[in-house]
Design an enzyme around this catalytic site. Structure first.
Site, PDB file in Angstrom:
ATOM      1  N   ARG A  29      -1.171 -25.542 -30.602  1.00  0.00           N
ATOM      2  CA  ARG A  29      -1.892 -25.407 -29.323  1.00  0.00           C
ATOM      3  C   ARG A  29      -3.013 -24.380 -29.450  1.00  0.00           C
ATOM      4  NH1 ARG A  29       3.075 -24.136 -25.604  1.00  0.00           N
ATOM      5  NH2 ARG A  29       1.534 -23.820 -23.958  1.00  0.00           N
ATOM      6  N   ARG A  68     -11.043 -29.150 -21.091  1.00  0.00           N
ATOM      7  CA  ARG A  68     -10.555 -28.573 -22.334  1.00  0.00           C
ATOM      8  C   ARG A  68     -11.375 -29.039 -23.533  1.00  0.00           C
ATOM      9  NH1 ARG A  68      -4.865 -27.562 -20.908  1.00  0.00           N
ATOM     10  NH2 ARG A  68      -3.751 -26.787 -22.689  1.00  0.00           N
ATOM     11  N   ARG A  88       8.650 -17.523 -21.790  1.00  0.00           N
ATOM     12  CA  ARG A  88       8.425 -18.146 -20.478  1.00  0.00           C
ATOM     13  C   ARG A  88       9.574 -19.071 -20.060  1.00  0.00           C
ATOM     14  NH1 ARG A  88       3.036 -21.360 -19.517  1.00  0.00           N
ATOM     15  NH2 ARG A  88       3.580 -22.191 -21.558  1.00  0.00           N
ATOM     16  N   ARG A 148       9.843 -25.136 -21.328  1.00  0.00           N
ATOM     17  CA  ARG A 148       9.026 -26.274 -21.748  1.00  0.00           C
ATOM     18  C   ARG A 148       9.274 -26.603 -23.212  1.00  0.00           C
ATOM     19  NH1 ARG A 148       3.038 -25.002 -19.533  1.00  0.00           N
ATOM     20  NH2 ARG A 148       2.549 -25.751 -21.618  1.00  0.00           N
ATOM     21  N   LYS A 198      -3.137 -18.587 -16.750  1.00  0.00           N
ATOM     22  CA  LYS A 198      -3.896 -19.449 -15.836  1.00  0.00           C
ATOM     23  C   LYS A 198      -3.015 -19.918 -14.666  1.00  0.00           C
ATOM     24  CE  LYS A 198      -4.768 -22.472 -19.132  1.00  0.00           C
ATOM     25  NZ  LYS A 198      -4.065 -21.862 -20.295  1.00  0.00           N
TER      26      LYS A 198
HETATM   27  P1  AP5 Z   1       1.265 -18.808 -17.593  1.00  0.00           P
HETATM   28  O1  AP5 Z   1       0.601 -18.373 -16.325  1.00  0.00           O
HETATM   29  O2  AP5 Z   1       2.335 -19.839 -17.508  1.00  0.00           O
HETATM   30  O3  AP5 Z   1       0.156 -19.203 -18.693  1.00  0.00           O
HETATM   31  P2  AP5 Z   1      -0.863 -20.417 -18.767  1.00  0.00           P
HETATM   32  O4  AP5 Z   1      -2.200 -19.880 -19.132  1.00  0.00           O
HETATM   33  O5  AP5 Z   1      -0.786 -21.262 -17.521  1.00  0.00           O
HETATM   34  O6  AP5 Z   1      -0.282 -21.143 -20.035  1.00  0.00           O
HETATM   35  P3  AP5 Z   1       0.107 -22.636 -20.369  1.00  0.00           P
HETATM   36  O7  AP5 Z   1       0.998 -22.568 -21.592  1.00  0.00           O
HETATM   37  O8  AP5 Z   1       0.667 -23.357 -19.177  1.00  0.00           O
HETATM   38  O9  AP5 Z   1      -1.255 -23.233 -20.767  1.00  0.00           O
HETATM   39  P4  AP5 Z   1      -1.511 -24.433 -21.621  1.00  0.00           P
HETATM   40  O10 AP5 Z   1      -2.974 -24.534 -21.441  1.00  0.00           O
HETATM   41  O11 AP5 Z   1      -1.033 -24.407 -23.011  1.00  0.00           O
HETATM   42  O12 AP5 Z   1      -0.569 -25.562 -20.967  1.00  0.00           O
HETATM   43  P5  AP5 Z   1      -0.879 -26.816 -20.057  1.00  0.00           P
HETATM   44  O13 AP5 Z   1       0.283 -27.020 -19.189  1.00  0.00           O
HETATM   45  O14 AP5 Z   1      -2.241 -26.728 -19.467  1.00  0.00           O
HETATM   46  O15 AP5 Z   1       1.841 -17.488 -18.289  1.00  0.00           O
HETATM   47  C1  AP5 Z   1       2.587 -17.549 -19.508  1.00  0.00           C
HETATM   48  C2  AP5 Z   1       3.728 -16.516 -19.489  1.00  0.00           C
HETATM   49  O16 AP5 Z   1       3.169 -15.209 -19.485  1.00  0.00           O
HETATM   50  C3  AP5 Z   1       4.625 -16.581 -18.231  1.00  0.00           C
HETATM   51  O17 AP5 Z   1       5.949 -16.319 -18.604  1.00  0.00           O
HETATM   52  C4  AP5 Z   1       4.070 -15.484 -17.307  1.00  0.00           C
HETATM   53  O18 AP5 Z   1       5.085 -14.919 -16.473  1.00  0.00           O
HETATM   54  C5  AP5 Z   1       3.539 -14.468 -18.322  1.00  0.00           C
HETATM   55  N1  AP5 Z   1       2.332 -13.765 -17.873  1.00  0.00           N
HETATM   56  C6  AP5 Z   1       1.243 -14.316 -17.257  1.00  0.00           C
HETATM   57  N2  AP5 Z   1       0.290 -13.369 -17.039  1.00  0.00           N
HETATM   58  C7  AP5 Z   1       0.774 -12.208 -17.547  1.00  0.00           C
HETATM   59  C8  AP5 Z   1       0.253 -10.875 -17.626  1.00  0.00           C
HETATM   60  N3  AP5 Z   1      -0.960 -10.557 -17.142  1.00  0.00           N
HETATM   61  N4  AP5 Z   1       1.025  -9.921 -18.204  1.00  0.00           N
HETATM   62  C9  AP5 Z   1       2.274 -10.220 -18.693  1.00  0.00           C
HETATM   63  N5  AP5 Z   1       2.832 -11.472 -18.629  1.00  0.00           N
HETATM   64  C10 AP5 Z   1       2.088 -12.458 -18.073  1.00  0.00           C
HETATM   65  O19 AP5 Z   1      -0.962 -27.992 -21.152  1.00  0.00           O
HETATM   66  C11 AP5 Z   1       0.196 -28.454 -21.832  1.00  0.00           C
HETATM   67  C12 AP5 Z   1      -0.181 -29.655 -22.702  1.00  0.00           C
HETATM   68  O20 AP5 Z   1      -0.654 -30.734 -21.857  1.00  0.00           O
HETATM   69  C13 AP5 Z   1      -1.331 -29.431 -23.703  1.00  0.00           C
HETATM   70  O21 AP5 Z   1      -0.870 -28.869 -24.911  1.00  0.00           O
HETATM   71  C14 AP5 Z   1      -1.869 -30.868 -23.876  1.00  0.00           C
HETATM   72  O22 AP5 Z   1      -1.047 -31.622 -24.719  1.00  0.00           O
HETATM   73  C15 AP5 Z   1      -1.753 -31.431 -22.470  1.00  0.00           C
HETATM   74  N6  AP5 Z   1      -2.961 -31.196 -21.662  1.00  0.00           N
HETATM   75  C16 AP5 Z   1      -3.046 -30.440 -20.513  1.00  0.00           C
HETATM   76  N7  AP5 Z   1      -4.296 -30.432 -20.032  1.00  0.00           N
HETATM   77  C17 AP5 Z   1      -5.038 -31.195 -20.902  1.00  0.00           C
HETATM   78  C18 AP5 Z   1      -6.424 -31.552 -20.960  1.00  0.00           C
HETATM   79  N8  AP5 Z   1      -7.303 -31.097 -20.024  1.00  0.00           N
HETATM   80  N9  AP5 Z   1      -6.837 -32.332 -21.979  1.00  0.00           N
HETATM   81  C19 AP5 Z   1      -5.977 -32.787 -22.919  1.00  0.00           C
HETATM   82  N10 AP5 Z   1      -4.662 -32.480 -22.929  1.00  0.00           N
HETATM   83  C20 AP5 Z   1      -4.189 -31.697 -21.923  1.00  0.00           C
END
Ligand code: AP5
Ligand code: ZN
Length: 215
Positions: free
Chosen positions: A172, A88, A127, A161, A13
């Site tokens: 997660r 979410r 990552r 992270r 994402k």
């Molecule tokens: P990346 O693009 O970083 O993946 P992502 O989908 O953004 O993954 P996240 O881990 O950031 O999502 P998340 O939803 O767990 O975390 P968030 O920060 O929202 O890609 C991942 C890796 O793969 C990278 O190394 C990239 O280079 C590689 N890659 C990407 N695409 C690829 C491809 N096509 N092929 C090969 N490699 C690829 O949330 C973190 C925490 O915050 C949550 O756990 C929760 O505690 C809290 N939180 C956040 N939002 C909320 C909410 N709305 N409600 C409640 N709690 C929340």
């Protein structure tokens, strides 16, 4: 254009949102990034969120709805935005709809990125990101072009992270299937959902997303 990128942790994402910002000139609203900034700044929200995030659980709807509501009122969101990691839960989905309805606006597209669990675990484990500008890399799939130097800003400092470890990733993923995956049916019923294959290489996923946006 008002878009949601919906998908499990590691689906890509954030990676795709970065590309959409460059192409379409609209901001990325990542609740994960906003919460990590609050933790780093030591704000009240950050203090409440830290332990929850480190455990891989969801921060309360009340906190997250509030930070998004304040963010989409800002001037740079007038022409649209990309929601990354929000909504979410069904409560958050209702909340964003109400926020937009109050402004006479609605969502254009919800793009679900589908990726198998074993690939998600591998992506998150590898990552890392630039400590200065946040550009995201991967140990095997996306290393900086010059070893140890960020492609975007030239910084030589990188970070990982705290929630990108195997135990937290299991939590997660469990939370994604329990609380977030029901949004797929929710947006399907509203007619806004489109699904892309997030298993493909990064450039191909970008092309699929652009096709969905045009279509
Ligand atoms: P990346 O693009 O970083 O993946 P992502 O989908 O953004 O993954 P996240 O881990 O950031 O999502 P998340 O939803 O767990 O975390 P968030 O920060 O929202 O890609 C991942 C890796 O793969 C990278 O190394 C990239 O280079 C590689 N890659 C990407 N695409 C690829 C491809 N096509 N092929 C090969 N490699 C690829 O949330 C973190 C925490 O915050 C949550 O756990 C929760 O505690 C809290 N939180 C956040 N939002 C909320 C909410 N709305 N409600 C409640 N709690 C929340
Ligand atoms: Zn950088």
């Amino acid at each position: 254009m008002r878009l949601i990128l919906l998908g499990p942790p590691g689906a890509g994402k954030g990676t795709q949102a970065q590309r959409l910002i460059e192409k379409h000139g609209i901001p990325q609203l990542s609740t994960g990034d906003m919460l990590r900034a609050a933790v780093a700044e030591g704000t009240e929200v950050g203090k409440r969120a830290k332990a929850v995030m480190d455990a891989g659980d969801l921060v309360s709807d009340e906190i997250v709805n509030q930070i998004v509501s304040e963010r989409i009122d800002q001037a740079d969101c007038e022409n649209g935005f990309i929601l990354d990691g929000y909504p979410r839960t069904l409560n958050q989905a209702d909340s964003v709809e109400a926020m937009l309805a109050a402004k006479g606006l609605k969502l254009d597209r919800v793009i679900e990125m589908r990726v198998d669990d074993d690939v998600l675990v591998r992506r998150v484990a590898g990552r890392f990101s630039c400590a200065n500008c946040g550009t995201v890399y991967h140990d095997e799939d996306k290393r900086p072009k010059a070893e140890g130097v960020c492609d975007t800003c030239g910084s030589t400092e990188f970070k990982r992270r705290p929630d990108d470890n195997a135990d937290t990733m299991r939590t997660r993923l469990r939370n994604y299937y329990k609380d977030t995956s029901p949004l797929v049916g929710y947006y399907h019923c509203k007619g806004t959902l489109r699904t892309v294959d997030g298993m493909k290489p990064i450039d191909e996923v970008t092309q699929s997303i652009e096709a969905v946006i045009k279509g």
